[in-house]
Design a protein around this motif. Structure first.
Motif, PDB file in Angstrom:
ATOM      1  N   TYR A   1      47.700  49.052  33.925  1.00 12.19           N
ATOM      2  CA  TYR A   1      46.439  49.458  34.538  1.00 12.19           C
ATOM      3  C   TYR A   1      45.381  49.548  33.439  1.00 12.19           C
ATOM      4  O   TYR A   1      45.664  50.024  32.338  1.00 12.19           O
ATOM      5  N   LEU A   2      44.180  49.097  33.786  1.00 10.76           N
ATOM      6  CA  LEU A   2      43.091  49.090  32.813  1.00 10.76           C
ATOM      7  C   LEU A   2      41.794  49.377  33.558  1.00 10.76           C
ATOM      8  O   LEU A   2      41.564  48.817  34.641  1.00 10.76           O
TER       9      LEU A   2
ATOM     10  N   ARG B   1      44.769  35.281  39.018  1.00 11.05           N
ATOM     11  CA  ARG B   1      44.356  36.550  39.584  1.00 11.05           C
ATOM     12  C   ARG B   1      44.742  36.567  41.045  1.00 11.05           C
ATOM     13  O   ARG B   1      44.756  35.519  41.715  1.00 11.05           O
ATOM     14  N   GLN B   2      45.117  37.776  41.512  1.00  5.70           N
ATOM     15  CA  GLN B   2      45.526  37.929  42.900  1.00  5.70           C
ATOM     16  C   GLN B   2      44.553  38.859  43.591  1.00  5.70           C
ATOM     17  O   GLN B   2      44.346  39.991  43.144  1.00  5.70           O
TER      18      GLN B   2
ATOM     19  N   GLN C   1      35.210  40.977  38.757  1.00  2.00           N
ATOM     20  CA  GLN C   1      36.446  40.639  38.058  1.00  2.00           C
ATOM     21  C   GLN C   1      37.502  41.740  38.213  1.00  2.00           C
ATOM     22  O   GLN C   1      38.580  41.654  37.620  1.00  2.00           O
ATOM     23  N   THR C   2      37.189  42.725  39.025  1.00  2.00           N
ATOM     24  CA  THR C   2      38.192  43.716  39.398  1.00  2.00           C
ATOM     25  C   THR C   2      39.264  43.006  40.209  1.00  2.00           C
ATOM     26  O   THR C   2      38.973  42.390  41.235  1.00  2.00           O
ATOM     27  N   SER C   3      40.511  43.069  39.728  1.00  2.00           N
ATOM     28  CA  SER C   3      41.566  42.285  40.372  1.00  2.00           C
ATOM     29  C   SER C   3      42.909  42.608  39.732  1.00  2.00           C
ATOM     30  O   SER C   3      42.997  43.357  38.761  1.00  2.00           O
TER      31      SER C   3
ATOM     32  N   ARG D   1      46.522  45.581  36.601  1.00  2.00           N
ATOM     33  CA  ARG D   1      45.484  45.928  37.575  1.00  2.00           C
ATOM     34  C   ARG D   1      44.246  46.338  36.795  1.00  2.00           C
ATOM     35  O   ARG D   1      44.232  47.384  36.171  1.00  2.00           O
ATOM     36  N   LEU D   2      43.229  45.481  36.812  1.00  2.00           N
ATOM     37  CA  LEU D   2      41.981  45.742  36.082  1.00  2.00           C
ATOM     38  C   LEU D   2      40.908  46.209  37.048  1.00  2.00           C
ATOM     39  O   LEU D   2      40.668  45.565  38.074  1.00  2.00           O
TER      40      LEU D   2
END
Lengths: 110, 117
Positions: A10-11, A36-37, A85-87, A106-107
Protein backbone atom coordinates in the motif's frame (compact mmCIF):
# COMPACT_ATOMS: atom_id res chain seq x y z
CA UNK A 1 7.63 -21.60 -8.82
CA UNK A 2 8.70 -18.14 -9.82
CA UNK A 3 8.35 -15.62 -7.05
CA UNK A 4 7.59 -12.02 -7.93
CA UNK A 5 7.76 -9.47 -5.15
CA UNK A 6 6.71 -5.84 -5.08
CA UNK A 7 8.27 -3.32 -2.71
CA UNK A 8 5.06 -2.00 -1.16
CA UNK A 9 1.56 -3.39 -0.69
CA UNK A 10 0.00 0.00 0.00
CA UNK A 11 1.26 3.46 -0.89
CA UNK A 12 -0.23 6.92 -0.44
CA UNK A 13 1.30 9.80 -2.38
CA UNK A 14 0.44 13.41 -3.08
CA UNK A 15 -0.35 14.87 -6.48
CA UNK A 16 2.83 15.92 -8.27
CA UNK A 17 5.14 13.58 -6.37
CA UNK A 18 7.54 11.28 -8.20
CA UNK A 19 6.66 7.68 -7.36
CA UNK A 20 8.77 4.55 -7.75
CA UNK A 21 7.22 1.08 -7.72
CA UNK A 22 9.75 -1.73 -7.53
CA UNK A 23 9.39 -5.31 -8.68
CA UNK A 24 11.84 -8.19 -8.28
CA UNK A 25 11.67 -11.73 -9.68
CA UNK A 26 13.72 -14.62 -8.36
CA UNK A 27 14.10 -16.49 -11.66
CA UNK A 28 15.95 -15.65 -14.84
CA UNK A 29 12.93 -14.61 -16.91
CA UNK A 30 13.58 -12.15 -19.68
CA UNK A 31 10.11 -10.66 -19.92
CA UNK A 32 8.66 -8.49 -17.18
CA UNK A 33 5.45 -6.48 -17.25
CA UNK A 34 3.63 -3.71 -15.42
CA UNK A 35 -0.19 -3.64 -15.39
CA UNK A 36 -2.79 -1.62 -13.64
CA UNK A 37 -6.10 -3.07 -12.54
CA UNK A 38 -9.19 -0.89 -12.31
CA UNK A 39 -12.81 -1.93 -11.68
CA UNK A 40 -14.61 -2.69 -14.93
CA UNK A 41 -11.43 -2.29 -16.97
CA UNK A 42 -9.54 -5.47 -16.11
CA UNK A 43 -5.76 -5.59 -16.37
CA UNK A 44 -4.22 -3.09 -18.73
CA UNK A 45 -0.59 -3.24 -19.83
CA UNK A 46 1.46 -0.12 -19.08
CA UNK A 47 4.98 -1.12 -20.11
CA UNK A 48 7.03 -4.24 -20.48
CA UNK A 49 10.68 -5.16 -20.75
CA UNK A 50 12.12 -8.00 -22.80
CA UNK A 51 15.72 -7.70 -21.61
CA UNK A 52 17.98 -5.54 -19.46
CA UNK A 53 17.69 -1.89 -20.51
CA UNK A 54 15.12 -2.87 -23.17
CA UNK A 55 11.53 -1.72 -22.87
CA UNK A 56 8.44 -1.33 -24.94
CA UNK A 57 5.24 0.64 -24.41
CA UNK A 58 2.09 -1.21 -23.57
CA UNK A 59 -1.44 0.00 -24.12
CA UNK A 60 -1.53 2.85 -21.59
CA UNK A 61 2.02 4.23 -21.15
CA UNK A 62 1.13 7.91 -20.77
CA UNK A 63 2.32 9.36 -17.47
CA UNK A 64 4.62 6.41 -16.74
CA UNK A 65 8.20 5.37 -17.42
CA UNK A 66 10.16 2.25 -16.55
CA UNK A 67 13.67 1.18 -15.74
CA UNK A 68 15.36 -2.20 -15.95
CA UNK A 69 19.03 -2.02 -15.00
CA UNK A 70 19.26 -5.63 -13.80
CA UNK A 71 17.46 -8.68 -15.12
CA UNK A 72 15.66 -9.40 -11.87
CA UNK A 73 14.41 -5.87 -11.19
CA UNK A 74 11.82 -3.83 -13.08
CA UNK A 75 10.73 -0.42 -11.83
CA UNK A 76 7.67 1.62 -12.72
CA UNK A 77 8.01 5.38 -12.34
CA UNK A 78 5.22 7.92 -12.11
CA UNK A 79 7.01 11.14 -13.01
CA UNK A 80 4.35 13.40 -11.51
CA UNK A 81 1.59 11.46 -9.81
CA UNK A 82 -2.00 12.43 -10.55
CA UNK A 83 -5.26 11.35 -8.95
CA UNK A 84 -6.24 9.33 -12.03
CA UNK A 85 -3.23 7.11 -11.36
CA UNK A 86 -4.85 5.83 -8.19
CA UNK A 87 -5.04 2.11 -8.91
CA UNK A 88 -3.78 -1.40 -8.17
CA UNK A 89 -0.43 -1.94 -9.87
CA UNK A 90 0.64 -5.46 -10.74
CA UNK A 91 4.06 -6.62 -11.85
CA UNK A 92 4.55 -9.90 -13.72
CA UNK A 93 7.37 -12.05 -15.08
CA UNK A 94 6.92 -14.51 -17.90
CA UNK A 95 8.57 -17.84 -18.65
CA UNK A 96 7.58 -18.80 -22.21
CA UNK A 97 3.82 -19.02 -21.75
CA UNK A 98 3.16 -18.86 -18.03
CA UNK A 99 3.02 -15.39 -16.54
CA UNK A 100 3.56 -14.99 -12.79
CA UNK A 101 2.23 -11.98 -10.93
CA UNK A 102 3.37 -10.19 -7.82
CA UNK A 103 0.95 -9.39 -4.97
CA UNK A 104 0.25 -5.89 -6.25
CA UNK A 105 0.69 -2.37 -4.90
CA UNK A 106 -2.43 -0.38 -4.07
CA UNK A 107 -1.45 3.22 -4.85
CA UNK A 108 -3.60 6.12 -3.74
CA UNK A 109 -2.78 9.60 -5.03
CA UNK A 110 -4.40 12.42 -3.05
CA UNK B 1 -11.42 -1.72 -28.54
CA UNK B 2 -11.92 -4.59 -26.12
CA UNK B 3 -10.42 -7.64 -27.80
CA UNK B 4 -11.23 -9.96 -24.89
CA UNK B 5 -14.62 -9.65 -23.24
CA UNK B 6 -16.14 -11.13 -20.14
CA UNK B 7 -19.71 -10.00 -20.35
CA UNK B 8 -20.80 -11.20 -16.91
CA UNK B 9 -19.29 -9.03 -14.19
CA UNK B 10 -20.53 -11.36 -11.49
CA UNK B 11 -21.88 -14.87 -10.94
CA UNK B 12 -23.31 -16.62 -7.89
CA UNK B 13 -23.42 -20.41 -7.61
CA UNK B 14 -24.38 -22.85 -4.87
CA UNK B 15 -21.63 -24.94 -3.35
CA UNK B 16 -21.34 -28.29 -5.13
CA UNK B 17 -22.89 -27.05 -8.37
CA UNK B 18 -21.13 -26.18 -11.62
CA UNK B 19 -19.72 -22.70 -12.25
CA UNK B 20 -19.41 -21.64 -15.87
CA UNK B 21 -17.44 -18.52 -16.69
CA UNK B 22 -17.46 -17.22 -20.23
CA UNK B 23 -15.06 -15.24 -22.36
CA UNK B 24 -15.30 -13.98 -25.95
CA UNK B 25 -12.53 -12.65 -28.15
CA UNK B 26 -12.41 -10.84 -31.45
CA UNK B 27 -8.93 -11.56 -32.85
CA UNK B 28 -9.03 -14.84 -34.79
CA UNK B 29 -5.21 -14.93 -34.70
CA UNK B 30 -5.14 -15.52 -30.92
CA UNK B 31 -3.70 -18.99 -30.37
CA UNK B 32 -3.19 -19.32 -26.62
CA UNK B 33 -5.66 -18.68 -23.84
CA UNK B 34 -5.33 -18.58 -20.08
CA UNK B 35 -7.48 -18.24 -16.99
CA UNK B 36 -6.29 -16.51 -13.83
CA UNK B 37 -7.89 -16.34 -10.42
CA UNK B 38 -7.50 -13.30 -8.20
CA UNK B 39 -8.32 -12.91 -4.53
CA UNK B 40 -8.66 -9.41 -3.04
CA UNK B 41 -5.34 -7.75 -2.19
CA UNK B 42 -3.39 -10.50 -3.99
CA UNK B 43 -1.92 -10.82 -7.46
CA UNK B 44 -3.61 -13.06 -10.05
CA UNK B 45 -2.57 -16.70 -9.99
CA UNK B 46 -2.46 -18.91 -13.06
CA UNK B 47 -5.26 -21.49 -13.18
CA UNK B 48 -5.36 -23.26 -16.52
CA UNK B 49 -4.52 -22.64 -20.17
CA UNK B 50 -5.37 -23.98 -23.60
CA UNK B 51 -3.71 -23.85 -26.97
CA UNK B 52 -5.78 -23.26 -30.09
CA UNK B 53 -4.89 -26.73 -31.38
CA UNK B 54 -7.10 -28.17 -28.63
CA UNK B 55 -10.75 -27.67 -27.78
CA UNK B 56 -10.61 -28.87 -24.17
CA UNK B 57 -8.14 -28.96 -21.31
CA UNK B 58 -8.77 -30.41 -17.87
CA UNK B 59 -7.02 -30.00 -14.55
CA UNK B 60 -8.83 -31.48 -11.60
CA UNK B 61 -12.06 -29.59 -10.99
CA UNK B 62 -11.24 -27.05 -13.71
CA UNK B 63 -11.92 -27.53 -17.41
CA UNK B 64 -11.47 -24.97 -20.16
CA UNK B 65 -13.35 -25.31 -23.44
CA UNK B 66 -12.39 -23.47 -26.61
CA UNK B 67 -14.75 -22.90 -29.54
CA UNK B 68 -12.60 -21.28 -32.23
CA UNK B 69 -15.38 -20.80 -34.74
CA UNK B 70 -17.40 -18.86 -32.17
CA UNK B 71 -14.28 -17.18 -30.71
CA UNK B 72 -15.47 -18.26 -27.30
CA UNK B 73 -13.91 -19.98 -24.34
CA UNK B 74 -15.38 -21.05 -21.05
CA UNK B 75 -14.11 -22.21 -17.70
CA UNK B 76 -16.08 -24.92 -15.88
CA UNK B 77 -15.55 -25.52 -12.18
CA UNK B 78 -17.10 -28.73 -10.87
CA UNK B 79 -17.94 -29.00 -8.03
CA UNK B 80 -17.75 -25.39 -6.94
CA UNK B 81 -16.37 -24.71 -3.48
CA UNK B 82 -16.55 -21.58 -1.28
CA UNK B 83 -12.77 -21.19 -1.67
CA UNK B 84 -13.33 -20.68 -5.40
CA UNK B 85 -14.93 -17.30 -4.66
CA UNK B 86 -12.65 -14.83 -6.45
CA UNK B 87 -12.38 -12.72 -9.58
CA UNK B 88 -11.56 -14.74 -12.69
CA UNK B 89 -9.76 -13.19 -15.64
CA UNK B 90 -9.41 -14.75 -19.05
CA UNK B 91 -6.48 -13.74 -21.23
CA UNK B 92 -5.54 -14.31 -24.85
CA UNK B 93 -2.29 -14.18 -26.74
CA UNK B 94 -1.14 -14.42 -30.34
CA UNK B 95 -0.17 -12.45 -33.43
CA UNK B 96 0.68 -9.76 -34.06
CA UNK B 97 3.93 -9.68 -32.10
CA UNK B 98 5.16 -6.44 -30.64
CA UNK B 99 8.21 -4.63 -32.01
CA UNK B 100 10.45 -6.71 -29.73
CA UNK B 101 8.84 -9.97 -30.88
CA UNK B 102 6.92 -10.49 -27.64
CA UNK B 103 3.30 -11.60 -27.51
CA UNK B 104 1.16 -9.46 -25.26
CA UNK B 105 -1.46 -11.06 -23.09
CA UNK B 106 -4.80 -9.30 -23.49
CA UNK B 107 -6.96 -9.61 -20.40
CA UNK B 108 -10.71 -9.47 -20.03
CA UNK B 109 -12.44 -7.31 -17.44
CA UNK B 110 -13.00 -10.17 -15.03
CA UNK B 111 -15.96 -12.05 -13.55
CA UNK B 112 -16.50 -12.09 -9.81
CA UNK B 113 -17.57 -15.58 -8.75
CA UNK B 114 -19.31 -16.09 -5.43
CA UNK B 115 -19.86 -19.66 -4.27
CA UNK B 116 -22.57 -19.83 -1.65
CA UNK B 117 -22.24 -22.37 1.15
Amino acid sequence: DVKVTQSSRYLVKRTGEKVFLECVQDMDHENMFWYRQDPGLGLRLIYFSYDVKMKEKGDIPEGYSVSREKKERFSLILESASTNQTSMYLCAARDNYEQYFGPGTRLTVT
Amino acid sequence: DQQVKQNSPSLSVQEGRISILNCDYTNSMFDYFLWYKKYPAEGPTFLISISSIKDKNEDGRFTVFLNKSAKHLSLHIVPSQPGDSAVYFCAASGPPRTTSGTYKYIFGTGTRLKVLA
